[in-house]
Scaffold this motif. Structure first.
Motif, PDB file in Angstrom:
ATOM      1  N   ARG A   1     -29.792  19.508  -9.228  1.00 50.09           N
ATOM      2  CA  ARG A   1     -28.646  18.693  -9.400  1.00 50.09           C
ATOM      3  C   ARG A   1     -27.606  19.117  -8.131  1.00 50.09           C
ATOM      4  NH1 ARG A   1     -30.651  18.650 -14.657  1.00 50.09           N
ATOM      5  NH2 ARG A   1     -31.473  16.774 -15.053  1.00 50.09           N
ATOM      6  N   ILE A   2     -27.135  18.554  -7.326  1.00 52.16           N
ATOM      7  CA  ILE A   2     -25.829  19.097  -6.364  1.00 52.16           C
ATOM      8  C   ILE A   2     -24.854  18.094  -6.420  1.00 52.16           C
ATOM      9  CG2 ILE A   2     -26.960  18.217  -4.358  1.00 52.16           C
ATOM     10  CD1 ILE A   2     -25.817  20.816  -3.046  1.00 52.16           C
ATOM     11  N   LEU A   3     -23.769  18.439  -6.615  1.00 53.58           N
ATOM     12  CA  LEU A   3     -22.317  17.495  -6.653  1.00 53.58           C
ATOM     13  C   LEU A   3     -21.680  18.051  -5.405  1.00 53.58           C
ATOM     14  CD1 LEU A   3     -20.412  16.638  -9.547  1.00 53.58           C
ATOM     15  CD2 LEU A   3     -19.160  17.609  -7.401  1.00 53.58           C
ATOM     16  N   PHE A   4     -21.393  16.917  -4.714  1.00 51.32           N
ATOM     17  CA  PHE A   4     -20.575  16.988  -3.367  1.00 51.32           C
ATOM     18  C   PHE A   4     -19.209  16.318  -4.156  1.00 51.32           C
ATOM     19  CE2 PHE A   4     -24.629  16.533  -1.050  1.00 51.32           C
ATOM     20  CZ  PHE A   4     -24.804  17.960  -0.772  1.00 51.32           C
ATOM     21  N   ASN A   5     -17.872  16.980  -3.602  1.00 49.81           N
ATOM     22  CA  ASN A   5     -16.742  16.413  -3.813  1.00 49.81           C
ATOM     23  C   ASN A   5     -15.807  16.106  -2.492  1.00 49.81           C
ATOM     24  OD1 ASN A   5     -13.628  17.265  -4.763  1.00 49.81           O
ATOM     25  ND2 ASN A   5     -14.479  15.546  -5.703  1.00 49.81           N
TER      26      ASN A   5
ATOM     27  N   ILE B   1     -25.129  19.966 -13.490  1.00 55.73           N
ATOM     28  CA  ILE B   1     -25.138  20.078 -12.364  1.00 55.73           C
ATOM     29  C   ILE B   1     -25.430  21.781 -11.877  1.00 55.73           C
ATOM     30  CG2 ILE B   1     -23.651  20.193 -10.302  1.00 55.73           C
ATOM     31  CD1 ILE B   1     -24.275  17.477 -11.037  1.00 55.73           C
ATOM     32  N   ASP B   2     -26.127  21.912 -10.881  1.00 60.84           N
ATOM     33  CA  ASP B   2     -26.528  23.175 -10.556  1.00 60.84           C
ATOM     34  C   ASP B   2     -25.513  23.804  -9.494  1.00 60.84           C
ATOM     35  OD1 ASP B   2     -28.914  23.339 -12.223  1.00 60.84           O
ATOM     36  OD2 ASP B   2     -29.519  21.602 -10.875  1.00 60.84           O
ATOM     37  N   LEU B   3     -25.291  22.946  -8.538  1.00 62.38           N
ATOM     38  CA  LEU B   3     -24.225  23.507  -7.589  1.00 62.38           C
ATOM     39  C   LEU B   3     -23.359  22.583  -7.235  1.00 62.38           C
ATOM     40  CD1 LEU B   3     -23.866  25.667  -5.133  1.00 62.38           C
ATOM     41  CD2 LEU B   3     -25.238  24.238  -3.954  1.00 62.38           C
ATOM     42  N   VAL B   4     -22.050  23.169  -7.080  1.00 62.02           N
ATOM     43  CA  VAL B   4     -20.848  22.145  -6.874  1.00 62.02           C
ATOM     44  C   VAL B   4     -20.458  22.522  -5.391  1.00 62.02           C
ATOM     45  CG1 VAL B   4     -18.550  21.480  -7.290  1.00 62.02           C
ATOM     46  CG2 VAL B   4     -20.145  22.412  -9.102  1.00 62.02           C
ATOM     47  N   HIS B   5     -20.254  21.560  -4.455  1.00 60.03           N
ATOM     48  CA  HIS B   5     -19.860  21.751  -3.145  1.00 60.03           C
ATOM     49  C   HIS B   5     -18.772  20.732  -2.737  1.00 60.03           C
ATOM     50  CE1 HIS B   5     -21.334  21.222   1.502  1.00 60.03           C
ATOM     51  NE2 HIS B   5     -20.067  22.305   1.356  1.00 60.03           N
ATOM     52  N   GLY B   6     -17.479  21.480  -2.421  1.00 58.20           N
ATOM     53  CA  GLY B   6     -16.430  20.703  -2.000  1.00 58.20           C
ATOM     54  C   GLY B   6     -16.361  20.843  -0.548  1.00 58.20           C
ATOM     55  N   TRP B   7     -16.223  19.680   0.004  1.00 60.98           N
ATOM     56  CA  TRP B   7     -15.937  19.106   1.293  1.00 60.98           C
ATOM     57  C   TRP B   7     -14.756  19.046   2.058  1.00 60.98           C
ATOM     58  CZ3 TRP B   7     -19.938  17.384   4.591  1.00 60.98           C
ATOM     59  CH2 TRP B   7     -21.547  17.468   4.155  1.00 60.98           C
ATOM     60  N   THR B   8     -13.608  18.853   1.522  1.00 63.08           N
ATOM     61  CA  THR B   8     -12.413  18.768   2.082  1.00 63.08           C
ATOM     62  C   THR B   8     -11.245  18.938   1.181  1.00 63.08           C
ATOM     63  OG1 THR B   8     -12.259  16.583   1.573  1.00 63.08           O
ATOM     64  CG2 THR B   8     -13.140  17.038   3.798  1.00 63.08           C
TER      65      THR B   8
ATOM     66  N   LYS C   1     -35.810  14.409  -0.256  1.00 63.64           N
ATOM     67  CA  LYS C   1     -36.594  15.224  -0.777  1.00 63.64           C
ATOM     68  C   LYS C   1     -36.574  15.425  -2.151  1.00 63.64           C
ATOM     69  CE  LYS C   1     -36.900  18.212   2.838  1.00 63.64           C
ATOM     70  NZ  LYS C   1     -38.280  18.784   3.339  1.00 63.64           N
ATOM     71  N   GLY C   2     -35.892  14.735  -2.819  1.00 66.54           N
ATOM     72  CA  GLY C   2     -36.017  14.851  -4.503  1.00 66.54           C
ATOM     73  C   GLY C   2     -34.883  15.265  -5.204  1.00 66.54           C
ATOM     74  N   VAL C   3     -33.755  15.779  -4.411  1.00 64.21           N
ATOM     75  CA  VAL C   3     -32.600  16.361  -5.176  1.00 64.21           C
ATOM     76  C   VAL C   3     -32.012  15.159  -5.764  1.00 64.21           C
ATOM     77  CG1 VAL C   3     -30.640  17.586  -4.667  1.00 64.21           C
ATOM     78  CG2 VAL C   3     -32.717  18.533  -3.466  1.00 64.21           C
ATOM     79  N   GLU C   4     -31.459  15.535  -6.752  1.00 60.33           N
ATOM     80  CA  GLU C   4     -30.622  14.545  -7.538  1.00 60.33           C
ATOM     81  C   GLU C   4     -28.913  14.664  -6.973  1.00 60.33           C
ATOM     82  OE1 GLU C   4     -28.980  13.763 -12.016  1.00 60.33           O
ATOM     83  OE2 GLU C   4     -31.029  14.054 -11.854  1.00 60.33           O
ATOM     84  N   VAL C   5     -28.488  13.910  -6.211  1.00 65.64           N
ATOM     85  CA  VAL C   5     -27.248  14.273  -5.609  1.00 65.64           C
ATOM     86  C   VAL C   5     -26.354  13.451  -6.213  1.00 65.64           C
ATOM     87  CG1 VAL C   5     -25.909  14.076  -3.479  1.00 65.64           C
ATOM     88  CG2 VAL C   5     -28.377  14.500  -3.248  1.00 65.64           C
ATOM     89  N   HIS C   6     -25.035  14.016  -6.526  1.00 65.28           N
ATOM     90  CA  HIS C   6     -23.995  13.154  -7.082  1.00 65.28           C
ATOM     91  C   HIS C   6     -22.781  13.434  -6.055  1.00 65.28           C
ATOM     92  CE1 HIS C   6     -25.606  13.056 -11.292  1.00 65.28           C
ATOM     93  NE2 HIS C   6     -26.290  14.240 -10.824  1.00 65.28           N
ATOM     94  N   VAL C   7     -22.280  12.083  -5.753  1.00 61.63           N
ATOM     95  CA  VAL C   7     -21.250  12.197  -4.832  1.00 61.63           C
ATOM     96  C   VAL C   7     -19.687  11.962  -5.727  1.00 61.63           C
ATOM     97  CG1 VAL C   7     -20.234  11.046  -2.799  1.00 61.63           C
ATOM     98  CG2 VAL C   7     -22.647  11.886  -2.955  1.00 61.63           C
ATOM     99  N   VAL C   8     -18.917  12.739  -5.679  1.00 62.66           N
ATOM    100  CA  VAL C   8     -17.716  12.471  -6.913  1.00 62.66           C
ATOM    101  C   VAL C   8     -16.580  12.479  -6.000  1.00 62.66           C
ATOM    102  CG1 VAL C   8     -16.314  13.313  -8.593  1.00 62.66           C
ATOM    103  CG2 VAL C   8     -18.936  13.657  -8.510  1.00 62.66           C
ATOM    104  N   THR C   9     -16.016  11.312  -5.871  1.00 64.66           N
ATOM    105  CA  THR C   9     -14.704  11.206  -4.827  1.00 64.66           C
ATOM    106  C   THR C   9     -13.503  11.128  -5.982  1.00 64.66           C
ATOM    107  OG1 THR C   9     -14.609   8.840  -4.946  1.00 64.66           O
ATOM    108  CG2 THR C   9     -15.878   9.937  -3.101  1.00 64.66           C
ATOM    109  N   LEU C  10     -12.280  11.781  -5.226  1.00 63.38           N
ATOM    110  CA  LEU C  10     -11.013  11.582  -5.962  1.00 63.38           C
ATOM    111  C   LEU C  10     -10.399  10.052  -5.866  1.00 63.38           C
ATOM    112  CD1 LEU C  10      -9.152  14.729  -4.189  1.00 63.38           C
ATOM    113  CD2 LEU C  10     -10.614  14.586  -6.306  1.00 63.38           C
ATOM    114  N   TYR C  11     -10.658   9.235  -4.911  1.00 64.44           N
ATOM    115  CA  TYR C  11     -10.197   8.035  -4.747  1.00 64.44           C
ATOM    116  C   TYR C  11     -11.846   7.133  -4.523  1.00 64.44           C
ATOM    117  CZ  TYR C  11      -5.859  10.113  -4.540  1.00 64.44           C
ATOM    118  OH  TYR C  11      -4.729  10.825  -4.601  1.00 64.44           O
ATOM    119  N   SER C  12     -11.606   5.955  -5.107  1.00 61.82           N
ATOM    120  CA  SER C  12     -13.024   4.999  -4.845  1.00 61.82           C
ATOM    121  C   SER C  12     -13.083   4.490  -3.756  1.00 61.82           C
ATOM    122  CB  SER C  12     -13.054   4.024  -5.988  1.00 61.82           C
ATOM    123  OG  SER C  12     -12.123   3.410  -6.019  1.00 61.82           O
ATOM    124  N   GLY C  13     -14.096   3.859  -3.258  1.00 62.78           N
ATOM    125  CA  GLY C  13     -14.153   2.916  -2.210  1.00 62.78           C
ATOM    126  C   GLY C  13     -14.298   3.623  -0.586  1.00 62.78           C
TER     127      GLY C  13
END
Length: 146
Positions: free
Chosen positions: A28-32, A108-115, A55-67
């Motif tokens: 499980r990977i989380l992208f913020n 979650i196994d890995l947390v990845h911040g994008w911006t 590839k079968g990875v469970e991806v969680h995309v978590v945003t600060l603001y919706s939409g």
């Protein structure tokens, strides 16, 4: 970067381990990211999330603001979960606790911040939960290109 956030793994070996796992759905990977607007970082996130999900990875995309226009692009993708922290203002730092709770609740196994400021929030939430975190900045403005 030799060491990935104190985990003892380089980021290259970490990504290689993710892609070579035999039981991919268990990872499980989380992208913020700030919001799923139509930008370069957001487009890269959508492409990576879709590719990892294939590839079968469970991806969680978590945003600060919706939409945002790219929210819909991920809504129906298998193995991708969308969640918004619905940050009330730029002074709302309760999202760090909410993000840490999300990381724990979804194992979650890995947390990845994008911006920014998500990078900082991911580093803090990763530290609070003991989950490895990584962050990136995607901007030509930061290196002087216009």
């Amino acid at each position: 970067m030799e060491n990935c956030c104190g985990s003892g793994l380089s980021w290259k070996s970490g990504i290689s381990n993710i892609l070579n796992k035999s039981s991919m759905p268990s990872y499980r990977i989380l992208f913020n990211i700030y919001q799923l607007l139509q930008g370069g970082a957001e487009t890269q996130l959508v492409l990576l999330a879709k590719g990892l999900a294939e590839k079968g990875v469970e991806v969680h995309v978590v945003t600060l603001y919706s939409g945002g226009p790219l929210w819909n692009a991920l809504e129906s993708v298998p193995h991708v979960t969308l969640h918004s922290l619905n940050r009330s203002s730029k002074f709302d730092f309760s999202v760090v606790r909410e993000l840490a709770n999300y990381i724990r609740d979804h194992k979650i196994d890995l947390v990845h911040g994008w911006t920014p400021p998500g990078n900082t929030f991911c580093a803090m939430a990763g530290w609070m939960t003991g989950v490895p975190s990584m962050m990136a900045l995607r901007s030509t403005a930061s290196v002087g290109f216009r």
